[in-house]
Design a protein around this motif. Sequence first.
Motif, PDB file in Angstrom:
ATOM      1  N   ASP A  85      57.379  57.810  42.065  1.00  0.00           N
ATOM      2  CA  ASP A  85      56.801  59.236  42.298  1.00  0.00           C
ATOM      3  C   ASP A  85      57.746  60.062  42.913  1.00  0.00           C
ATOM      4  O   ASP A  85      57.499  61.348  43.196  1.00  0.00           O
ATOM      5  CB  ASP A  85      55.754  58.697  43.349  1.00  0.00           C
TER       6      ASP A  85
ATOM      7  N   ASP B 137      64.507  48.222  52.451  1.00  0.00           N
ATOM      8  CA  ASP B 137      64.057  49.757  52.147  1.00  0.00           C
ATOM      9  C   ASP B 137      63.401  50.055  50.556  1.00  0.00           C
ATOM     10  O   ASP B 137      63.157  51.023  50.235  1.00  0.00           O
ATOM     11  CB  ASP B 137      64.848  50.688  52.662  1.00  0.00           C
TER      12      ASP B 137
ATOM     13  N   THR C 278      57.680  45.700  51.411  1.00  0.00           N
ATOM     14  CA  THR C 278      56.421  45.573  52.264  1.00  0.00           C
ATOM     15  C   THR C 278      55.103  46.521  52.092  1.00  0.00           C
ATOM     16  O   THR C 278      54.119  46.047  51.740  1.00  0.00           O
ATOM     17  CB  THR C 278      56.980  46.125  53.735  1.00  0.00           C
ATOM     18  N   SER C 279      55.770  47.743  51.318  1.00  0.00           N
ATOM     19  CA  SER C 279      54.871  48.811  51.024  1.00  0.00           C
ATOM     20  C   SER C 279      54.053  48.229  49.817  1.00  0.00           C
ATOM     21  O   SER C 279      52.941  48.611  49.544  1.00  0.00           O
ATOM     22  CB  SER C 279      55.520  50.186  50.634  1.00  0.00           C
TER      23      SER C 279
HETATM   24  P1  GDP Z   1      61.203  47.058  52.688  1.00  0.00           P
HETATM   25  O1  GDP Z   1      62.237  47.101  53.631  1.00  0.00           O
HETATM   26  O2  GDP Z   1      61.713  46.728  51.101  1.00  0.00           O
HETATM   27  O3  GDP Z   1      60.039  46.331  52.879  1.00  0.00           O
HETATM   28  O4  GDP Z   1      60.658  48.539  52.192  1.00  0.00           O
HETATM   29  P2  GDP Z   1      59.490  49.224  53.075  1.00  0.00           P
HETATM   30  O5  GDP Z   1      58.319  48.748  52.168  1.00  0.00           O
HETATM   31  O6  GDP Z   1      59.483  49.205  54.218  1.00  0.00           O
HETATM   32  O7  GDP Z   1      59.555  50.558  52.380  1.00  0.00           O
HETATM   33  C1  GDP Z   1      60.689  51.460  52.897  1.00  0.00           C
HETATM   34  C2  GDP Z   1      60.415  52.939  52.935  1.00  0.00           C
HETATM   35  O8  GDP Z   1      60.117  53.688  51.529  1.00  0.00           O
HETATM   36  C3  GDP Z   1      59.254  53.522  53.718  1.00  0.00           C
HETATM   37  O9  GDP Z   1      59.500  54.431  54.162  1.00  0.00           O
HETATM   38  C4  GDP Z   1      58.270  53.504  52.565  1.00  0.00           C
HETATM   39  O10 GDP Z   1      57.180  54.429  52.940  1.00  0.00           O
HETATM   40  C5  GDP Z   1      59.031  53.930  51.391  1.00  0.00           C
HETATM   41  N1  GDP Z   1      58.206  53.679  50.189  1.00  0.00           N
HETATM   42  C6  GDP Z   1      58.146  52.432  49.657  1.00  0.00           C
HETATM   43  N2  GDP Z   1      57.761  52.569  48.412  1.00  0.00           N
HETATM   44  C7  GDP Z   1      57.589  53.864  48.178  1.00  0.00           C
HETATM   45  C8  GDP Z   1      57.024  54.503  46.681  1.00  0.00           C
HETATM   46  O11 GDP Z   1      56.725  53.996  46.040  1.00  0.00           O
HETATM   47  N3  GDP Z   1      57.191  55.929  46.660  1.00  0.00           N
HETATM   48  C9  GDP Z   1      57.826  56.464  47.952  1.00  0.00           C
HETATM   49  N4  GDP Z   1      57.874  57.903  47.909  1.00  0.00           N
HETATM   50  N5  GDP Z   1      57.981  55.864  49.139  1.00  0.00           N
HETATM   51  C10 GDP Z   1      58.150  54.577  49.138  1.00  0.00           C
END
Ligand code: GDP
Length: 361
Positions: free
Chosen positions: A142, A26, A30-31
Motif C-alpha cells: 500500500d 520493522d 507484528t502488524s
Molecule cells: P516488526 O518489527 O517486523 O514486527 O514490524 P511492525 O509490525 O512493528 O511494523 C513496523 C512499522 O511498519 C509500523 O509502524 C507499522 O505500522 C508499519 N507497517 C507494517 N506493515 C505495514 C503495511 O503493510 N503498510 C504500511 N503502510 N505500514 C506498515
Amino acid sequence: MSDTDPTTATDDTLRTPIVAVLGHVDHGKTSLLDKIRGSAVTAGESGAITQHIGATAVPLDVISEIAGDLVDPTDFDLPGLLFIDTPGHHSFSTLRSRGGALADIAILVVDVNDGFQPQTLEAIDILKRTQTPFIVAANKIDTVPGWNPNEGQPVQQTMDAQSDRVQSDLNEKLYEIIGELSDNGFSADMYWRVQNFQANIGVVPVSAETSEGIPDLLTVMMGLSQRYMKEEMEIDTSGPGVGTVLEVKDTQGFGTTLDAIIYDGTIRNDDTIVVGGLQGPIITDVRALLRPRPLEEIRTEQEFEQVDQVAAADGVKIAAPELGDAMAGAPIRVIRDRDRSEVIAEVEEELAEIEVTTQEE
Ligand code: GDP
C-alpha cells in the motif's frame, strides 16, 4: 502396537500446522500477525474464535471466510493454522521440537521498499538450516506511490485495479525480491505462478495495513501444508503429549506456570510430566491446565479457565509444583503409560541439544 487391540487403539488425526513469522525489524511481522488475528476475529464473529496461550489458532472455516473464492474448504482436511504469537528469530530458534524447529512452516516478511536486509538474510539462513518450508510475504504494497487501497481484497484483484504506473512500480520491487531470493539459492516466483512449492518459493504481495493479500497469504499457507506436510501432521491424539516451553511465569493463584505449545499427543490434567530445567529434567504432576477464558466471559474475575486436556497442536498454560527451574525452549513430555526412565532420557537428550545450539549461536 496393534490397531485391533482396544487397549492400545490409536486415535489418528491431523493436527494444525504451526506457523512462525520471521523477517527484518520493522518490516511488519507484528502488524501482519495482528492483522491475521484481527481478520480472524471479524470473520469468526459467529463463534469459532477461542483465545490461546502463546499462539493464535485460525480454523479452516475462518480461513475460508477470509479467503472467499480463493479457498474451497473441501480441498482441505487439515484443521487450520496455528500462528506462534511471538514473531522473530529468537523465538524461532529457541522454540524447538525433537525434529528441529517447532514451527512447521514460516512466513518471511520483506518490506517491498526496503528489500533484503541483514535480518532477512539471517532468517533465510535459519530457515535453510532447519529445512523449514516458507513463503515470502512482500509487505507494505500500500506504500507504493499512487496506490489505491482495496481493503481485504485478494492481491491480484487489487493489483489489476491499480494504474499501469503503480503496477509496474510494484512489479519492479517484487522482482527485486525474487532476484534476492535467487541470489540466496532459492528459485522463487509470484505465488500464482508457482506449481511446486517444494521446489519454488512463492512470493505473496500483501499489506498488513489494508489487509490486501491476506486472503492469498492464508490460502497459500493452507495449500502448502495440505499438499506437502499432511503426513507430518498425522498424530495420535490419544498418545502422551509432547511440547515446548514458551515462557516460565507466575500466574496468580497457581505459582510458577509454563506457557507451552503441545505439538504431539494430548496432555491431561492428571498427567505426570518431565520438563527440561536448568539443573536437568524436572518430574512433576500437572495440577491444572489453563486457557484464557472465552472473550465473552472475560469480565469474570478469573482470567483463566481450567480444562481437562489439551490436544496438539495448541497452546496451554500448565500449573505444576517444582517448576521454578524450568526454561523457555525446554521440552515437555507426558509419561502416562510410558517407561519413566525412557522419557527422562529423551528429555535429557533434548536438553543436551539445546545446550549445543546455544553454544553455537
Ligand atoms: P516488526 O518489527 O517486523 O514486527 O514490524 P511492525 O509490525 O512493528 O511494523 C513496523 C512499522 O511498519 C509500523 O509502524 C507499522 O505500522 C508499519 N507497517 C507494517 N506493515 C505495514 C503495511 O503493510 N503498510 C504500511 N503502510 N505500514 C506498515
